[in-house]
Design a protein around this motif. Structure first.
Motif, PDB file in Angstrom:
ATOM      1  N   ARG A  85      37.273  30.426  79.143  1.00  0.00           N
ATOM      2  CA  ARG A  85      36.998  29.124  79.019  1.00  0.00           C
ATOM      3  C   ARG A  85      35.347  28.737  78.629  1.00  0.00           C
ATOM      4  N   VAL A  86      34.928  29.740  78.351  1.00  0.00           N
ATOM      5  CA  VAL A  86      33.783  29.779  77.858  1.00  0.00           C
ATOM      6  C   VAL A  86      32.725  28.385  77.273  1.00  0.00           C
ATOM      7  N   LYS A  87      34.333  28.033  76.134  1.00  0.00           N
ATOM      8  CA  LYS A  87      34.046  27.231  75.241  1.00  0.00           C
ATOM      9  C   LYS A  87      33.472  25.936  76.113  1.00  0.00           C
ATOM     10  N   GLU A  88      34.357  25.596  77.158  1.00  0.00           N
ATOM     11  CA  GLU A  88      34.407  24.322  78.641  1.00  0.00           C
ATOM     12  C   GLU A  88      33.468  24.299  78.689  1.00  0.00           C
ATOM     13  N   ILE A  89      32.628  25.460  79.624  1.00  0.00           N
ATOM     14  CA  ILE A  89      31.196  25.738  79.459  1.00  0.00           C
ATOM     15  C   ILE A  89      30.289  25.275  78.421  1.00  0.00           C
ATOM     16  N   SER A  90      30.390  25.793  77.807  1.00  0.00           N
ATOM     17  CA  SER A  90      29.481  25.680  76.743  1.00  0.00           C
ATOM     18  C   SER A  90      29.355  23.900  76.127  1.00  0.00           C
ATOM     19  N   ARG A  91      30.519  23.011  76.095  1.00  0.00           N
ATOM     20  CA  ARG A  91      30.702  21.698  76.339  1.00  0.00           C
ATOM     21  C   ARG A  91      29.755  21.809  77.395  1.00  0.00           C
ATOM     22  N   ALA A  92      30.173  21.607  78.410  1.00  0.00           N
ATOM     23  CA  ALA A  92      29.189  20.984  80.048  1.00  0.00           C
ATOM     24  C   ALA A  92      28.118  21.204  79.714  1.00  0.00           C
ATOM     25  N   PHE A  93      27.638  22.412  79.100  1.00  0.00           N
ATOM     26  CA  PHE A  93      25.728  22.526  79.333  1.00  0.00           C
ATOM     27  C   PHE A  93      25.539  22.596  78.323  1.00  0.00           C
ATOM     28  N   GLY A  94      25.284  21.851  77.293  1.00  0.00           N
ATOM     29  CA  GLY A  94      25.492  21.344  76.166  1.00  0.00           C
ATOM     30  C   GLY A  94      24.987  22.818  74.934  1.00  0.00           C
ATOM     31  N   PRO A  95      24.166  22.090  73.722  1.00  0.00           N
ATOM     32  CA  PRO A  95      23.837  24.140  72.918  1.00  0.00           C
ATOM     33  C   PRO A  95      22.949  23.949  72.995  1.00  0.00           C
ATOM     34  N   GLU A  96      21.512  23.562  73.737  1.00  0.00           N
ATOM     35  CA  GLU A  96      20.678  23.846  74.272  1.00  0.00           C
ATOM     36  C   GLU A  96      20.580  25.016  74.939  1.00  0.00           C
ATOM     37  N   ARG A  97      21.006  25.368  75.461  1.00  0.00           N
ATOM     38  CA  ARG A  97      21.827  26.214  77.215  1.00  0.00           C
ATOM     39  C   ARG A  97      23.223  26.856  76.433  1.00  0.00           C
ATOM     40  N   THR A  98      23.609  26.678  75.859  1.00  0.00           N
ATOM     41  CA  THR A  98      24.628  27.383  75.415  1.00  0.00           C
ATOM     42  C   THR A  98      23.723  28.771  74.592  1.00  0.00           C
ATOM     43  N   ARG A  99      22.767  28.486  74.160  1.00  0.00           N
ATOM     44  CA  ARG A  99      22.064  29.203  73.243  1.00  0.00           C
ATOM     45  C   ARG A  99      20.993  29.781  73.971  1.00  0.00           C
ATOM     46  N   ARG A 100      20.787  29.258  74.903  1.00  0.00           N
ATOM     47  CA  ARG A 100      19.382  30.049  75.809  1.00  0.00           C
ATOM     48  C   ARG A 100      19.739  30.689  76.476  1.00  0.00           C
ATOM     49  N   GLU A 101      21.634  30.464  77.133  1.00  0.00           N
ATOM     50  CA  GLU A 101      22.049  30.546  78.190  1.00  0.00           C
ATOM     51  C   GLU A 101      23.389  31.808  78.495  1.00  0.00           C
ATOM     52  N   ILE A 102      24.348  30.794  78.175  1.00  0.00           N
ATOM     53  CA  ILE A 102      25.591  31.405  78.002  1.00  0.00           C
ATOM     54  C   ILE A 102      25.296  32.294  77.808  1.00  0.00           C
ATOM     55  N   LEU A 103      25.060  32.550  76.074  1.00  0.00           N
ATOM     56  CA  LEU A 103      25.313  33.337  74.974  1.00  0.00           C
ATOM     57  C   LEU A 103      24.693  35.090  75.033  1.00  0.00           C
ATOM     58  N   PRO A 104      22.691  34.969  75.604  1.00  0.00           N
ATOM     59  CA  PRO A 104      22.324  36.009  75.845  1.00  0.00           C
ATOM     60  C   PRO A 104      23.295  36.376  77.289  1.00  0.00           C
ATOM     61  N   PHE A 105      24.157  35.626  78.793  1.00  0.00           N
ATOM     62  CA  PHE A 105      24.679  36.413  79.220  1.00  0.00           C
ATOM     63  C   PHE A 105      26.094  37.065  78.839  1.00  0.00           C
ATOM     64  N   LEU A 106      26.561  36.816  77.735  1.00  0.00           N
ATOM     65  CA  LEU A 106      27.922  37.660  77.551  1.00  0.00           C
ATOM     66  C   LEU A 106      26.774  38.850  76.067  1.00  0.00           C
ATOM     67  N   GLN A 107      26.176  38.554  75.699  1.00  0.00           N
ATOM     68  CA  GLN A 107      25.831  39.575  74.988  1.00  0.00           C
ATOM     69  C   GLN A 107      25.256  40.875  76.365  1.00  0.00           C
ATOM     70  N   GLU A 108      25.121  40.516  77.650  1.00  0.00           N
ATOM     71  CA  GLU A 108      24.224  41.256  78.359  1.00  0.00           C
ATOM     72  C   GLU A 108      25.812  42.176  79.255  1.00  0.00           C
ATOM     73  N   THR A 109      27.225  41.641  79.496  1.00  0.00           N
ATOM     74  CA  THR A 109      27.987  41.933  80.125  1.00  0.00           C
ATOM     75  C   THR A 109      28.582  42.049  78.813  1.00  0.00           C
ATOM     76  N   ALA A 110      28.737  42.781  77.545  1.00  0.00           N
ATOM     77  CA  ALA A 110      29.313  43.217  76.191  1.00  0.00           C
ATOM     78  C   ALA A 110      30.108  44.659  76.636  1.00  0.00           C
ATOM     79  N   ASP A 111      29.469  44.948  77.774  1.00  0.00           N
ATOM     80  CA  ASP A 111      30.375  46.218  77.876  1.00  0.00           C
ATOM     81  C   ASP A 111      31.050  46.490  78.915  1.00  0.00           C
TER      82      ASP A 111
END
Length: 641
Positions: A38-64
């Protein structure tokens, strides 16, 4: 007292988003999977800028993480193309997807590659090379073979949008991947490399693509060579017919003659596709002999692959070629020592008759069909019977009457009941193929005799077939052919024919075309109320319930039909004859059910009570009967005890 946790659907949006964010870091796997799904719901709540700055880096860190989590992440990243702020920010999704495209688990890689394709399609042309080329270069030269396998899929996907200089570099990467030390990488590239030629000039195809294909044709691994035709088909499609007859044709014929049966198997499966992309002249002159050789290949799997879809595969060839190559090969298939090869031949040999014509079919296909009908394997015989229509259409019914009918009758009386039940199920198909008159003269008696078979499953299948025959031939056919047989069965001393006759009437009464037959059998059903066998009395009660409703069903259906006929033929009204249950018949049904309600057998009594309610209220058994632990199935046969 512990505080009750509110349901997630009732939580305020902010609290729900906070819960999902916390679950992304949860120790429990299924909590993390739910959150990342449901990460898309989180990104919708955070907005595009926070999605790029916070969510995507976090997902990249947890890609293991665990594979289940990574699979959900790969799928969701492809759906977030509208959550990062517009097409110019889509490259932000490439980082985590690149890591996932190199994952060890195949499902994760496939999902990541699919998501990368979605992201690629949304990136503007002006920034496509800058964003995508580094990713492609890194994956093509990745130290892990999994990354290189994903590059084999992504290179053809992005090739048309690359600049000419980068395309040349991409072809160099493809050449390196074609020589990769890991066979699965070479196989993956062979499977997808054909798409590269869609954006190439003909000279580039000859200079760049054909050497790649020749390298695959010489690969030591048959798993790589078996994918060669997947590359040849798009290349041949992009090649003008005049240029198909050289190296490309030799590569194709080499597949048919390969030493590995898996490679030859691929040719047998792809013959239709090859004939579609190569010129008709080449298809006729080059492929027919190679295909016929596969029909008699030393490996049974190859013979089956070649035989499957025989008629469609032979459509590109002339009658003379079929007589020279295909018919002799089919003659060997019919006598093959492997059962499943003969079964496949039985499905397809008769399909050659229209292409060969009357004379050749009479001399060659009919003898092959008769040989298959005499086969010791019952499935072979059944497959032939289910595919006789092309032979009927070509030779005519009369010309094959004396040859095929004895074989079909012999199959209908086979000692194995599983064989008989299969031919019973094919009865309607046979009737449709040969027509009513021919069916009545030769097979109707056999079909009705199945109602008296020794095995219940055969009798039940024959009874159910009656509905189809009535719909096919009409109510008059049932009155003429079925009714006398059922009356004879009702008078039998053995309980089995009486039970089957009652079952047949009950099933016929449920079809519009069988109501007339069922009403005509009412007097015989009423006599079964006093039958000594309880199950027959139960079926009699169920049949009377359906007949009690038949008047209303028949009246409404026929009235609507009569109205349409009169409207469509103004001035020429036609009235259909309606059959109604007389008051006397209804009284006899009611009296018979009253007798059964006093039956000493509790099941019979229950069936009678349910049937009376069905006639009176129209309520099917079991509906609204909370006090009863039994449910009588009016519309299914009751099995013998």
């Amino acid at each position: 007292m512990p505080m009750e946790v509110p349901d997630a659907a009732l939580m305020p949006p902010v609290r729900e988003i906070a819960r999902l964010v916390n679950n992304l870091r949860a120790e429990v796997l299924h909590h993390r999977v739910e959150a990342v799904s449901r990460v898309k719901e989180i990104s919708r709540a955070f907005g595009p800028e926070r999605t790029r700055r916070e969510i995507l880096p976090f997902l990249q860190e947890t890609a293991d993480d665990e594979d289940e989590y990574l699979l959900a992440m790969a799928q969701q990243l492809g759906a977030m193309t509208d959550s990062v702020g517009g097409p110019e920010f889509l490259p932000a999704l490439l980082g985590p997807l690149e890591i996932l495209a190199c994952a060890e688990e195949r499902a994760v890689r496939d999902a990541a590659v699919e998501s990368l394709g979605k992201v690629f399609s949304g990136i503007p042309d002006g920034m496509f090379g800058e964003a995508v080329v580094p990713l492609l270069r890194g994956m093509a030269k990745n130290q892990w073979h999994t990354g290189r396998m994903s590059a084999c899929v992504l290179l053809p996907l992005s090739f048309p949008r690359l600049s000419p200089s980068v395309q040349a570099e991409a072809l160099a990467w493809a050449a390196e991947l074609a020589a990769d030390p890991v066979p699965t990488v070479r196989k993956k590239l062979c499977l997808h490399v054909g798409a590269l030629c869609s954006d190439m000039a003909q000279m580039e195809v000859e200079q760049k693509m054909l050497p790649l294909l020749e390298k695959f044709a010489q690969d030591e691994q048959d798993s790589v060579r078996s994918q060669l035709l997947e590359a040849i088909v798009p290349v041949a499609k992009a090649t003008p017919p005049l240029l198909q007859g050289g190296r490309l044709l030799q590569l194709t014929l080499g597949v048919a003659a390969d030493e590995s049966w898996r490679v030859r198997w691929s040719f047998g499966k792809k013959v239709v596709a090859l004939c579609d992309v190569f010129s008709p002249e080449l298809s006729a002159s080059a492929f027919c002999a190679s295909y016929a050789a596969l029909l008699n290949d030393g490996e049974p799997e190859v013979r089956v692959a070649a035989c499957d879809g025989l008629t469609k595969k032979c459509a590109a060839w002339s009658k003379d070629q079929l007589m020279e190559y295909i018919v002799p090969a089919c003659r060997k298939l019919v006598s093959d020592e492997i059962d499943y090869v003969r079964r496949c031949a039985a499905l397809h040999v008769t399909g050659l008759a229209p292409a060969l014509g009357h004379s050749a079919s009479l001399g060659h296909i009919l003898p092959l069909t008769l040989a298959l009908l005499r086969d010791t394997d019952p499935e072979v015989r059944l497959h032939v019977v289910s595919n006789l229509r092309p032979l009927y259409d070509t030779l005519g019914l009369e010309s094959i009457k004396q040859t095929l009918l004895p074989a079909i009758k012999n199959l209908a009386e086979a000692p194995q009941w599983r064989t008989r039940i299969e031919i019973v199920k094919l009865g309607p198909t046979l009737a449709e193929q040969i027509g009513e008159q021919f069916f009545n003269e030769n097979l109707a008696s056999i079909v009705l005799n199945w109602l008296c078979d020794d095995v219940y499953a055969v009798r039940e299948a024959a009874a159910r077939n009656l509905q189809t025959f009535l719909a096919m031939f009409g109510p008059a056919w049932g009155t003429e052919h079925i009714a006398p047989k059922l009356r004879q069965m009702c008078a039998q001393q053995s309980y089995i024919p009486r039970y089957t006759a009652c079952l047949a009437v009950k099933l016929c009464a449920q079809a519009e075309s069988g109501v007339d037959l069922a009403v005509g059998m009412l007097s015989h059903i009423l006599e079964l109320v006093e039958d000594p066998v309880a199950n027959i009395r139960i079926n009699a009660a169920e049949t009377m319930a359906i007949l009690g409703q038949a008047k209303d069903q028949l009246s409404s259906v026929r009235t609507r039909r009569e109205f349409h006929i009169m409207q469509s033929e103004v001035g020429k009204p036609q009235t259909l004859t309606l059959i109604f249950l007389s008051q006397e018949h209804m009284q006899r049904i009611t009296q018979s059910l009253d007798i059964l309600t006093r039956d000493p057998d509790t099941d019979v009594k229950h069936a009678a009570l349910q049937s009376k309610r069905y006639i009176r209220e129209g309520i099917p058994p079991g509906k609204g009967d909370k006090g009863s632990s039994k449910e009588l199935r009016l519309f299914e046969p009751s099995h013998g005890r």
